[in-house]
Design a protein around this motif. Sequence first.
Motif, PDB file in Angstrom:
ATOM      1  N   MET A   1       0.667   7.309  -8.959  1.00 25.77           N
ATOM      2  CA  MET A   1       1.038   7.084  -7.558  1.00 25.77           C
ATOM      3  C   MET A   1       0.303   5.843  -7.020  1.00 25.77           C
ATOM      4  O   MET A   1      -0.876   5.669  -7.293  1.00 25.77           O
ATOM      5  CB  MET A   1       0.651   8.314  -6.725  1.00 25.77           C
ATOM      6  CG  MET A   1       1.356   8.374  -5.409  1.00 25.77           C
ATOM      7  SD  MET A   1       1.020   9.907  -4.519  1.00 25.77           S
ATOM      8  CE  MET A   1      -0.644   9.615  -3.967  1.00 25.77           C
ATOM      9  N   PRO A   2       0.993   4.989  -6.280  1.00 21.80           N
ATOM     10  CA  PRO A   2       0.334   3.789  -5.743  1.00 21.80           C
ATOM     11  C   PRO A   2      -0.799   4.137  -4.771  1.00 21.80           C
ATOM     12  O   PRO A   2      -0.806   5.225  -4.197  1.00 21.80           O
ATOM     13  CB  PRO A   2       1.459   3.075  -4.983  1.00 21.80           C
ATOM     14  CG  PRO A   2       2.724   3.646  -5.496  1.00 21.80           C
ATOM     15  CD  PRO A   2       2.410   5.050  -5.922  1.00 21.80           C
ATOM     16  N   VAL A   3      -1.730   3.206  -4.612  1.00 21.54           N
ATOM     17  CA  VAL A   3      -2.836   3.384  -3.657  1.00 21.54           C
ATOM     18  C   VAL A   3      -2.253   3.535  -2.252  1.00 21.54           C
ATOM     19  O   VAL A   3      -1.340   2.807  -1.866  1.00 21.54           O
ATOM     20  CB  VAL A   3      -3.788   2.166  -3.711  1.00 21.54           C
ATOM     21  CG1 VAL A   3      -4.874   2.284  -2.649  1.00 21.54           C
ATOM     22  CG2 VAL A   3      -4.394   2.031  -5.107  1.00 21.54           C
ATOM     23  N   GLU A   4      -2.796   4.491  -1.492  1.00 20.01           N
ATOM     24  CA  GLU A   4      -2.343   4.682  -0.103  1.00 20.01           C
ATOM     25  C   GLU A   4      -3.303   3.938   0.822  1.00 20.01           C
ATOM     26  O   GLU A   4      -4.333   4.468   1.234  1.00 20.01           O
ATOM     27  CB  GLU A   4      -2.298   6.183   0.208  1.00 20.01           C
ATOM     28  CG  GLU A   4      -1.235   6.896  -0.625  1.00 20.01           C
ATOM     29  CD  GLU A   4      -1.203   8.396  -0.390  1.00 20.01           C
ATOM     30  OE1 GLU A   4      -2.269   8.987  -0.092  1.00 20.01           O
ATOM     31  OE2 GLU A   4      -0.111   8.970  -0.487  1.00 20.01           O
ATOM     32  N   TYR A   5      -2.950   2.692   1.131  1.00 21.05           N
ATOM     33  CA  TYR A   5      -3.852   1.849   1.904  1.00 21.05           C
ATOM     34  C   TYR A   5      -3.944   2.289   3.365  1.00 21.05           C
ATOM     35  O   TYR A   5      -5.002   2.178   3.985  1.00 21.05           O
ATOM     36  CB  TYR A   5      -3.425   0.383   1.792  1.00 21.05           C
ATOM     37  CG  TYR A   5      -3.731  -0.201   0.436  1.00 21.05           C
ATOM     38  CD1 TYR A   5      -5.034  -0.553   0.085  1.00 21.05           C
ATOM     39  CD2 TYR A   5      -2.737  -0.357  -0.529  1.00 21.05           C
ATOM     40  CE1 TYR A   5      -5.331  -1.059  -1.167  1.00 21.05           C
ATOM     41  CE2 TYR A   5      -3.022  -0.866  -1.788  1.00 21.05           C
ATOM     42  CZ  TYR A   5      -4.328  -1.213  -2.100  1.00 21.05           C
ATOM     43  OH  TYR A   5      -4.611  -1.704  -3.355  1.00 21.05           O
ATOM     44  N   ILE A   6      -2.863   2.791   3.925  1.00 20.75           N
ATOM     45  CA  ILE A   6      -2.909   3.220   5.326  1.00 20.75           C
ATOM     46  C   ILE A   6      -3.883   4.391   5.470  1.00 20.75           C
ATOM     47  O   ILE A   6      -4.723   4.403   6.383  1.00 20.75           O
ATOM     48  CB  ILE A   6      -1.494   3.592   5.827  1.00 20.75           C
ATOM     49  CG1 ILE A   6      -0.632   2.309   5.914  1.00 20.75           C
ATOM     50  CG2 ILE A   6      -1.552   4.305   7.183  1.00 20.75           C
ATOM     51  CD1 ILE A   6       0.810   2.536   6.343  1.00 20.75           C
ATOM     52  N   GLU A   7      -3.817   5.322   4.525  1.00 21.66           N
ATOM     53  CA  GLU A   7      -4.729   6.465   4.551  1.00 21.66           C
ATOM     54  C   GLU A   7      -6.175   6.009   4.314  1.00 21.66           C
ATOM     55  O   GLU A   7      -7.105   6.458   4.982  1.00 21.66           O
ATOM     56  CB  GLU A   7      -4.298   7.483   3.487  1.00 21.66           C
ATOM     57  CG  GLU A   7      -5.200   8.691   3.331  1.00 21.66           C
ATOM     58  CD  GLU A   7      -5.314   9.533   4.592  1.00 21.66           C
ATOM     59  OE1 GLU A   7      -4.502   9.371   5.519  1.00 21.66           O
ATOM     60  OE2 GLU A   7      -6.263  10.357   4.659  1.00 21.66           O
ATOM     61  N   ARG A   8      -6.345   5.095   3.377  1.00 31.33           N
ATOM     62  CA  ARG A   8      -7.660   4.551   3.051  1.00 31.33           C
ATOM     63  C   ARG A   8      -8.298   3.924   4.297  1.00 31.33           C
ATOM     64  O   ARG A   8      -9.468   4.158   4.607  1.00 31.33           O
ATOM     65  CB  ARG A   8      -7.494   3.500   1.941  1.00 31.33           C
ATOM     66  CG  ARG A   8      -8.632   2.531   1.753  1.00 31.33           C
ATOM     67  CD  ARG A   8      -9.790   3.147   1.053  1.00 31.33           C
ATOM     68  NE  ARG A   8     -10.734   2.136   0.583  1.00 31.33           N
ATOM     69  CZ  ARG A   8     -11.963   2.412   0.193  1.00 31.33           C
ATOM     70  NH1 ARG A   8     -12.410   3.641   0.235  1.00 31.33           N
ATOM     71  NH2 ARG A   8     -12.762   1.469  -0.233  1.00 31.33           N
ATOM     72  N   LYS A  12     -11.609   4.917   6.596  1.00 33.27           N
ATOM     73  CA  LYS A  12     -12.691   3.947   6.849  1.00 33.27           C
ATOM     74  C   LYS A  12     -12.995   3.859   8.336  1.00 33.27           C
ATOM     75  O   LYS A  12     -14.151   3.875   8.766  1.00 33.27           O
ATOM     76  CB  LYS A  12     -12.279   2.551   6.371  1.00 33.27           C
ATOM     77  CG  LYS A  12     -12.633   2.242   4.940  1.00 33.27           C
ATOM     78  CD  LYS A  12     -12.301   0.787   4.653  1.00 33.27           C
ATOM     79  CE  LYS A  12     -12.298   0.559   3.158  1.00 33.27           C
ATOM     80  NZ  LYS A  12     -11.811  -0.778   2.795  1.00 33.27           N
ATOM     81  N   ALA A  86     -11.025  -9.788   3.005  1.00 28.72           N
ATOM     82  CA  ALA A  86     -10.662  -8.403   2.678  1.00 28.72           C
ATOM     83  C   ALA A  86     -10.244  -8.143   1.234  1.00 28.72           C
ATOM     84  O   ALA A  86      -9.926  -7.016   0.918  1.00 28.72           O
ATOM     85  CB  ALA A  86      -9.561  -7.938   3.618  1.00 28.72           C
ATOM     86  N   TYR A  87     -10.206  -9.145   0.384  1.00 29.16           N
ATOM     87  CA  TYR A  87      -9.905  -8.844  -1.026  1.00 29.16           C
ATOM     88  C   TYR A  87     -10.886  -9.576  -1.937  1.00 29.16           C
ATOM     89  O   TYR A  87     -11.516 -10.554  -1.522  1.00 29.16           O
ATOM     90  CB  TYR A  87      -8.446  -9.161  -1.375  1.00 29.16           C
ATOM     91  CG  TYR A  87      -8.070 -10.626  -1.530  1.00 29.16           C
ATOM     92  CD1 TYR A  87      -8.147 -11.256  -2.764  1.00 29.16           C
ATOM     93  CD2 TYR A  87      -7.606 -11.368  -0.447  1.00 29.16           C
ATOM     94  CE1 TYR A  87      -7.782 -12.596  -2.915  1.00 29.16           C
ATOM     95  CE2 TYR A  87      -7.240 -12.703  -0.587  1.00 29.16           C
ATOM     96  CZ  TYR A  87      -7.331 -13.312  -1.827  1.00 29.16           C
ATOM     97  OH  TYR A  87      -6.975 -14.634  -1.971  1.00 29.16           O
ATOM     98  N   PRO A 158       1.812 -11.788   0.243  1.00 26.85           N
ATOM     99  CA  PRO A 158       0.545 -11.356   0.836  1.00 26.85           C
ATOM    100  C   PRO A 158      -0.506 -11.247  -0.271  1.00 26.85           C
ATOM    101  O   PRO A 158      -0.205 -11.485  -1.441  1.00 26.85           O
ATOM    102  CB  PRO A 158       0.886  -9.987   1.423  1.00 26.85           C
ATOM    103  CG  PRO A 158       2.032  -9.482   0.617  1.00 26.85           C
ATOM    104  CD  PRO A 158       2.742 -10.679   0.041  1.00 26.85           C
ATOM    105  N   ALA A 159      -1.716 -10.889   0.088  1.00 27.29           N
ATOM    106  CA  ALA A 159      -2.730 -10.779  -0.952  1.00 27.29           C
ATOM    107  C   ALA A 159      -3.412  -9.430  -0.873  1.00 27.29           C
ATOM    108  O   ALA A 159      -4.242  -9.118  -1.671  1.00 27.29           O
ATOM    109  CB  ALA A 159      -3.765 -11.891  -0.831  1.00 27.29           C
TER     110      ALA A 159
END
Lengths: 159, 109
Positions: A1-8, A12, A86-87, A158-159
């Motif tokens: 499953m892809p990373v859930e960035y919104i949840e991450r 935070k 951020a990356y 995007p990056a």
Amino acid sequence: MPVEYIERIREKYETLGYGAYQWVFNADTPPWHPLSKPLSECRLGLVASGGIYVSRQVAFHYRDDTSLLAIPMDVPTSELRATHFAYDLTDARQDPNVVFPIDTLRGLVGEGVIGSLAANAYTFMGGIYSSRRVQEEMAPRVTECLSAEEVDAVLFVPA
Amino acid sequence: MTSALDITQAVNPPRAAFLDYPLGHTTGKPHQPILQREILLAALAGFSSLTAPGTVNMLPFKWSDDRAWQETAQRGPDDRRPRYATPQYQHQEDRDRAEAHVSAVQFTG
């Protein structure tokens, strides 16, 4: 499953005691314009938000920088730089093509897969907190630049 | 293109190509031009293959055989840098060149 960035990011922000970030949710069906000719006859534009600049340009800052840089598509790859809060920049600084596929695109033009490239690519640094500023200040400028370049299609990276 | 599927689905662009790689690698791995070309060809194919607005083309590339990077991205430490309000150059030399360029422009009016 892809990373859930919104949840991450929700987690935070909660840990940091910040209010919840207001993500953009577009429920409407997006606009649709089929390509009017094959890609091999199109002029392609490139817009990238990974903080790419050319050595001699003023680099991006990390606090809601809405500036836009024009980067000539014939720029020597060795003059490209990457900056972003951020990356992990390690790989982008070794080979900008991981977030700014300039050599790849030039190669595909050489092969005849893409007709041609716009004179300039446009770059900015993503992670601008205010979606209102992106919509009202930045997006119209990007659109204006791309229209002036008379592109048939645009690749957004995007990056 | 995107490596953040949930954010892209929220924004809902007309066409997208999702590459399941760590952030900072939206168009490939460093110094792997053959792979970078394959990724871009697969993404660009969406201009003709995608026919319904809002479709995400799921690209068939994997970063690694295990899921270690996804675990770190989902639950690892916060590695973002402070949000400085001044230009953040990769090299001091870039700063010198940019400042010299700005001064020259100001001098010549």
